[in-house]
Design a protein around this motif. Sequence first.
Motif, PDB file in Angstrom:
ATOM      1  N   ARG A   1       0.837  -1.191   0.000  1.00 40.91           N
ATOM      2  CA  ARG A   1       0.000   0.000   0.000  1.00 40.91           C
ATOM      3  C   ARG A   1       0.876   1.247   0.000  1.00 40.91           C
ATOM      4  O   ARG A   1       1.835   1.341   0.758  1.00 40.91           O
ATOM      5  CB  ARG A   1      -0.900   0.017   1.241  1.00 40.91           C
ATOM      6  CG  ARG A   1      -1.936   1.161   1.235  1.00 40.91           C
ATOM      7  CD  ARG A   1      -2.738   1.172   2.511  1.00 40.91           C
ATOM      8  NE  ARG A   1      -1.913   1.533   3.661  1.00 40.91           N
ATOM      9  CZ  ARG A   1      -2.145   1.136   4.911  1.00 40.91           C
ATOM     10  NH1 ARG A   1      -3.170   0.348   5.176  1.00 40.91           N
ATOM     11  NH2 ARG A   1      -1.343   1.499   5.905  1.00 40.91           N
TER      12      ARG A   1
ATOM     13  N   ASP B   1       0.892   5.178   0.798  1.00 44.68           N
ATOM     14  CA  ASP B   1       0.105   6.095   1.629  1.00 44.68           C
ATOM     15  C   ASP B   1       0.295   7.559   1.245  1.00 44.68           C
ATOM     16  O   ASP B   1       0.430   8.431   2.116  1.00 44.68           O
ATOM     17  CB  ASP B   1       0.471   5.906   3.106  1.00 44.68           C
ATOM     18  CG  ASP B   1       0.050   4.552   3.631  1.00 44.68           C
ATOM     19  OD1 ASP B   1      -0.897   3.973   3.074  1.00 44.68           O
ATOM     20  OD2 ASP B   1       0.673   4.070   4.590  1.00 44.68           O
TER      21      ASP B   1
ATOM     22  N   GLU C   1      -2.077  -1.498  -3.486  1.00 36.41           N
ATOM     23  CA  GLU C   1      -3.333  -0.963  -2.940  1.00 36.41           C
ATOM     24  C   GLU C   1      -3.250   0.565  -2.999  1.00 36.41           C
ATOM     25  O   GLU C   1      -2.405   1.182  -2.361  1.00 36.41           O
ATOM     26  CB  GLU C   1      -3.483  -1.430  -1.495  1.00 36.41           C
ATOM     27  CG  GLU C   1      -4.929  -1.656  -1.070  1.00 36.41           C
ATOM     28  CD  GLU C   1      -5.655  -0.371  -0.745  1.00 36.41           C
ATOM     29  OE1 GLU C   1      -6.185   0.230  -1.689  1.00 36.41           O
ATOM     30  OE2 GLU C   1      -5.693   0.005   0.420  1.00 36.41           O
ATOM     31  N   MET C   2      -4.157   1.184  -3.791  1.00 39.59           N
ATOM     32  CA  MET C   2      -4.023   2.602  -4.118  1.00 39.59           C
ATOM     33  C   MET C   2      -5.123   3.489  -3.543  1.00 39.59           C
ATOM     34  O   MET C   2      -5.273   4.634  -3.964  1.00 39.59           O
ATOM     35  CB  MET C   2      -3.970   2.771  -5.638  1.00 39.59           C
ATOM     36  CG  MET C   2      -2.823   2.035  -6.299  1.00 39.59           C
ATOM     37  SD  MET C   2      -2.695   2.375  -8.064  1.00 39.59           S
ATOM     38  CE  MET C   2      -2.144   4.082  -8.054  1.00 39.59           C
ATOM     39  N   SER C   3      -5.874   3.001  -2.567  1.00 40.48           N
ATOM     40  CA  SER C   3      -6.937   3.844  -2.013  1.00 40.48           C
ATOM     41  C   SER C   3      -6.421   5.136  -1.370  1.00 40.48           C
ATOM     42  O   SER C   3      -7.092   6.168  -1.443  1.00 40.48           O
ATOM     43  CB  SER C   3      -7.787   3.051  -1.019  1.00 40.48           C
ATOM     44  OG  SER C   3      -6.984   2.497   0.005  1.00 40.48           O
ATOM     45  N   PRO C   4      -5.206   5.148  -0.736  1.00 40.82           N
ATOM     46  CA  PRO C   4      -4.723   6.423  -0.191  1.00 40.82           C
ATOM     47  C   PRO C   4      -4.129   7.355  -1.248  1.00 40.82           C
ATOM     48  O   PRO C   4      -3.839   8.513  -0.949  1.00 40.82           O
ATOM     49  CB  PRO C   4      -3.632   5.998   0.810  1.00 40.82           C
ATOM     50  CG  PRO C   4      -3.798   4.532   1.003  1.00 40.82           C
ATOM     51  CD  PRO C   4      -4.365   4.037  -0.282  1.00 40.82           C
TER      52      PRO C   4
ATOM     53  N   THR D   1      -4.350   9.849  -3.724  1.00 41.31           N
ATOM     54  CA  THR D   1      -5.380  10.805  -4.162  1.00 41.31           C
ATOM     55  C   THR D   1      -5.114  11.373  -5.544  1.00 41.31           C
ATOM     56  O   THR D   1      -6.027  11.875  -6.187  1.00 41.31           O
ATOM     57  CB  THR D   1      -5.479  11.967  -3.164  1.00 41.31           C
ATOM     58  OG1 THR D   1      -4.185  12.575  -3.019  1.00 41.31           O
ATOM     59  CG2 THR D   1      -5.951  11.475  -1.807  1.00 41.31           C
TER      60      THR D   1
ATOM     61  N   ASN E   1      -8.268  -0.625  -6.149  1.00 40.41           N
ATOM     62  CA  ASN E   1      -8.987   0.549  -5.648  1.00 40.41           C
ATOM     63  C   ASN E   1      -8.318   1.894  -5.939  1.00 40.41           C
ATOM     64  O   ASN E   1      -8.172   2.724  -5.037  1.00 40.41           O
ATOM     65  CB  ASN E   1      -9.223   0.413  -4.136  1.00 40.41           C
ATOM     66  CG  ASN E   1     -10.293   1.375  -3.645  1.00 40.41           C
ATOM     67  OD1 ASN E   1     -11.145   1.818  -4.406  1.00 40.41           O
ATOM     68  ND2 ASN E   1     -10.246   1.706  -2.361  1.00 40.41           N
ATOM     69  N   PRO E   2      -7.931   2.174  -7.183  1.00 39.54           N
ATOM     70  CA  PRO E   2      -7.473   3.523  -7.501  1.00 39.54           C
ATOM     71  C   PRO E   2      -8.659   4.488  -7.492  1.00 39.54           C
ATOM     72  O   PRO E   2      -9.760   4.144  -7.922  1.00 39.54           O
ATOM     73  CB  PRO E   2      -6.872   3.381  -8.900  1.00 39.54           C
ATOM     74  CG  PRO E   2      -7.554   2.194  -9.485  1.00 39.54           C
ATOM     75  CD  PRO E   2      -7.867   1.278  -8.354  1.00 39.54           C
ATOM     76  N   GLY E   3      -8.442   5.710  -7.006  1.00 45.29           N
ATOM     77  CA  GLY E   3      -9.507   6.704  -6.938  1.00 45.29           C
ATOM     78  C   GLY E   3      -9.900   7.225  -8.307  1.00 45.29           C
ATOM     79  O   GLY E   3      -9.237   6.939  -9.314  1.00 45.29           O
TER      80      GLY E   3
ATOM     81  N   LEU F   1     -11.576  -3.407  -7.728  1.00 44.80           N
ATOM     82  CA  LEU F   1     -12.192  -2.496  -6.774  1.00 44.80           C
ATOM     83  C   LEU F   1     -11.604  -2.650  -5.381  1.00 44.80           C
ATOM     84  O   LEU F   1     -11.423  -1.671  -4.658  1.00 44.80           O
ATOM     85  CB  LEU F   1     -13.706  -2.740  -6.731  1.00 44.80           C
ATOM     86  CG  LEU F   1     -14.512  -1.837  -5.800  1.00 44.80           C
ATOM     87  CD1 LEU F   1     -14.389  -0.378  -6.232  1.00 44.80           C
ATOM     88  CD2 LEU F   1     -15.978  -2.266  -5.773  1.00 44.80           C
ATOM     89  N   THR F   2     -11.304  -3.890  -4.990  1.00 49.88           N
ATOM     90  CA  THR F   2     -10.763  -4.145  -3.658  1.00 49.88           C
ATOM     91  C   THR F   2      -9.586  -5.111  -3.746  1.00 49.88           C
ATOM     92  O   THR F   2      -9.411  -5.802  -4.760  1.00 49.88           O
ATOM     93  CB  THR F   2     -11.825  -4.753  -2.713  1.00 49.88           C
ATOM     94  OG1 THR F   2     -12.195  -6.056  -3.212  1.00 49.88           O
ATOM     95  CG2 THR F   2     -13.046  -3.852  -2.621  1.00 49.88           C
TER      96      THR F   2
END
Length: 419
Positions: free
Chosen positions: A302, A304, A344-347, A349, A377-379, A402-403
């Motif tokens: 991930r 961050d 994991e790319m959710s953080p 932005t 999970n890229p934004g 997505l996840t």
Amino acid sequence: MGSSRDIAIGPVAVVSLLLGTLLQNEIDSTAHPTEYQRLAFTATFFAGITQVTLGFLRLGFLIDFLSHAAIVGFMGGAAITISLQQLKGFLGIKKFTKKSDIISVMHSVWGSVHHGEAIAIGRTFASMKDYQLDGNKEMVALGAMNVVGSMTSCYVATGSFSRSAVNYMAGCQTAVSNIVMSCVVFLTLKFLTPLFKYTPNAILSAIIISAVINLIDFQAAILIWKIDKFDFVACFGAFFGVIFASVEKGPLIAVSISFAKILLQVTRPRTAILGKLPGTTVYRNIQQYPEANKIPGVLIVRVDSAIYFSNSNYIKERILRWLAHEEEHIKADYQPRIQFLIVEMSPVTDIDTSGIHAFEELYRSLQKRDMQLILANPGPVVIDKLHASKFANLIGQDKIFLTVADAISSCSTKSVEEA
């Protein structure tokens, strides 16, 4: 004109110290009192112009670069500096230094013996009463006040924490409280000031020292040390800058340290290896959750932070170092080799062209190792740029999920098919 209901405006010790220090570097107040006053009013006028300009240009956020830690250090240093300046009246010293640093002041004292921040305050009370404060509007209001005040023999005024606290405790609801306060101050100056004419300077100095010494917040400094050591460095940078250099250099030192912290965080963002929490489909940092299990044949990393030109190469190298470390560990334990790298790319932005280029290099490096790159999970901003740059087509649309759980399921299916 402002949005704060509680802030009380007027002269404050720290601003008075700062203005006085700057003025006495230019003009001797004893030899040229009229010119000294004119310069004070001129400085007030241009301080107001600066504040109004910052407010209209929506640049009030610049105040945020003076962090809480910097303010704590600055206020503590200012309290000591103000107290030291009062030694002139307290000890009856005739020849006293015009400098504000502790070395010059103590030299004057020893020689005599030998020979003979407003928006931040407003936000504090706004949060206590649960209403929003417009920093830019406050800047315009403070600026207009100082511009008008400079034309009526007023010097720089701003929000006072102690007076604002009294306002709050008295139950004020609107800015009309400032009008009431102004009337009381006017009456006091008009009719009660003569009563203080013969008060000895030693008593006035003692009153000032006892008042400003409370600005030194030891508990806040201890808390800053416990929470963030870098913030503590900024705090002490402001503190020592004020007492050993000058009042204006202290905040500059603190802001410089804060900028260094920001640059360090931007250029060296945190990354983490994720593992699956037992009995769930949740993946978390294995350092934070030791019970989280790694997935055989898969490395989940991930990032961050947003990925920009300033950190893209570091992130790529960091991921490759994670990968090399895991491969060595796997060989030592005779575990299945890593076939998939999931980022994991959710953080994340945002991403720029340098960041995409770094991912392209990472993708090519993985191809040489016979590994597949998968994004989870890229934004919306990130995914749009990945499509615009054709990077999504490069790695394959089926490599974006997505996840992390969906990505793991896909990896498991592909591993079975290949077997």
